[in-house]
Scaffold this active site. Structure first.
Site, mmCIF file in Angstrom:
data_model
loop_
_atom_site.group_PDB
_atom_site.id
_atom_site.type_symbol
_atom_site.label_atom_id
_atom_site.label_comp_id
_atom_site.label_asym_id
_atom_site.label_seq_id
_atom_site.Cartn_x
_atom_site.Cartn_y
_atom_site.Cartn_z
ATOM 1 N N LYS A 13 35.068 36.954 46.221
ATOM 2 C CA LYS A 13 36.186 36.044 46.517
ATOM 3 C C LYS A 13 36.731 36.282 47.927
ATOM 4 C CE LYS A 13 38.897 37.449 43.123
ATOM 5 N NZ LYS A 13 38.101 38.571 42.590
ATOM 6 N N ARG A 88 46.537 36.469 38.204
ATOM 7 C CA ARG A 88 45.612 37.315 37.451
ATOM 8 C C ARG A 88 46.038 37.415 35.991
ATOM 9 N NH1 ARG A 88 43.675 40.569 42.057
ATOM 10 N NH2 ARG A 88 42.026 41.993 41.423
ATOM 11 N N ARG A 122 30.391 49.018 48.030
ATOM 12 C CA ARG A 122 31.315 48.501 49.051
ATOM 13 C C ARG A 122 31.902 49.647 49.879
ATOM 14 N NH1 ARG A 122 35.656 44.113 47.337
ATOM 15 N NH2 ARG A 122 36.631 45.756 46.112
ATOM 16 N N ARG A 155 36.949 52.563 48.738
ATOM 17 C CA ARG A 155 38.303 52.319 48.227
ATOM 18 C C ARG A 155 38.494 53.139 46.944
ATOM 19 N NH1 ARG A 155 39.182 45.865 47.931
ATOM 20 N NH2 ARG A 155 40.011 46.421 45.916
ATOM 21 N N ARG A 166 38.947 48.100 35.883
ATOM 22 C CA ARG A 166 39.259 46.785 36.468
ATOM 23 C C ARG A 166 38.507 45.665 35.748
ATOM 24 N NH1 ARG A 166 37.732 47.718 42.453
ATOM 25 N NH2 ARG A 166 38.596 45.694 42.942
HETATM 26 P P1 AMP Z 1 41.904 43.035 44.726
HETATM 27 O O1 AMP Z 1 41.738 43.437 46.138
HETATM 28 O O2 AMP Z 1 42.216 41.581 44.546
HETATM 29 O O3 AMP Z 1 40.755 43.498 43.843
HETATM 30 O O4 AMP Z 1 43.201 43.800 44.186
HETATM 31 C C1 AMP Z 1 43.277 45.218 44.184
HETATM 32 C C2 AMP Z 1 44.305 45.670 43.179
HETATM 33 O O5 AMP Z 1 45.606 45.156 43.538
HETATM 34 C C3 AMP Z 1 44.076 45.186 41.754
HETATM 35 O O6 AMP Z 1 43.147 45.991 41.043
HETATM 36 C C4 AMP Z 1 45.485 45.301 41.182
HETATM 37 O O7 AMP Z 1 45.820 46.649 40.918
HETATM 38 C C5 AMP Z 1 46.350 44.846 42.365
HETATM 39 N N1 AMP Z 1 46.549 43.384 42.323
HETATM 40 C C6 AMP Z 1 46.057 42.468 43.181
HETATM 41 N N2 AMP Z 1 46.438 41.223 42.848
HETATM 42 C C7 AMP Z 1 47.185 41.352 41.723
HETATM 43 C C8 AMP Z 1 47.830 40.437 40.864
HETATM 44 N N3 AMP Z 1 47.772 39.115 41.084
HETATM 45 N N4 AMP Z 1 48.514 40.939 39.801
HETATM 46 C C9 AMP Z 1 48.581 42.258 39.578
HETATM 47 N N5 AMP Z 1 47.960 43.185 40.313
HETATM 48 C C10 AMP Z 1 47.270 42.752 41.397
#
Ligand code: AMP
Length: 210
Positions: A13, A88, A122, A155, A166
């Site tokens: 994404k 989410r 990654r 990360r 996740r």
């Molecule tokens: P991402 O980079 O989108 O994979 O987000 C990394 C982490 O940020 C996720 O695993 C969540 O812990 C937190 N996070 C990102 N977006 C959200 C969201 N919309 N709601 C809750 N937690 C989020």
């Protein structure tokens, strides 16, 4: 164009959002990136969310919704945006619906095996955040960012225990959004298993530039 990018972590994404943001001149809004910046800068928000994020769990809806609400009021989001990683949960999707009407939710369709392969390979630059993959998008020099020369790191939430968590969180809390948007006739499916260039081509055919 007001878009939501849906799909499991590692579906690509973020990579597609960067390409679409440049092509269509709309901001790429990644809640994950906003949180990671807050963590790096040790802001009150960052200190609050760090442990939850490192464990692969979701930040609370109230904090996340407020953050997006504020971001969407900024000038650059007036004519469109890509929301990457938000909503989410169903409460987040309902809250977004009260803030703004989106044009489409794009579902990045991909299987778990590929997701694990992508996330575990990654690497991210610890200074400029550019993403790499040890096999699919390696840097010119191993472990070093092409763009700024800093060290590439894994990360915390790309470590295998966090990846498993996740994916579980995605299945239980985020996947129901596919039906949520489908029932509103707002869903567009895209095959996310190909390389980013092919996914981008498919996207451009689905959403031709006016
Ligand atoms: P991402 O980079 O989108 O994979 O987000 C990394 C982490 O940020 C996720 O695993 C969540 O812990 C937190 N996070 C990102 N977006 C959200 C969201 N919309 N709601 C809750 N937690 C989020």
């Amino acid at each position: 164009m007001k878009l939501v990018f849906l799909g499991p972590p590692g579906a690509g994404k973020g990579t597609l959002a960067v390409l679409v943001s440049q092509e269509y001149t709309i901001p790429h809004i990644s809640t994950g990136e906003i949180f990671r910046t807050a963590i790096r800068e040790k802001t009150p928000l960052g200190l609050k969310v760090q442990a939850v994020i490192d464990a692969g769990q979701l930040v609370g809806d109230d904090i996340t919704i407020q953050l997006v609400k504020e971001r969407l009021t900024q000038e650059d989001a007036k004519n469109g945006f890509i929301l990457d990683g938000f909503p989410r949960t169903i409460p987040q999707a309902e809250a977004l619906g009260e803030i703004i009407t989106i044009d489409s939710a794009i579902n990045f369709d991909i299987n778990d095996t590929l997701v694990v392969e992508r996330l575990s390979g990654r690497r991210v630059c610890k200074t400029c955040n550019k993403n790499y993959h040890i096999t699919f998008m390696p840097p010119k020099e191993e472990g070093i960012c092409d763009k700024c020369g800093s060290e590439l790191i894994v990360r915390e939430d790309d470590k295998i225990e966090a990846i498993t968590k996740r994916l579980e969180v995605y299945r239980t809390q985020t996947e129901p959004l596919i039906n949520f948007y489908d029932s509103k006739k707002m869903l567009t499916n895209i095959d996310a298993s190909a390389v980013s260039g092919i996914v981008f081509e498919a996207f451009c055919k689905l959403f031709p530039k006016i």
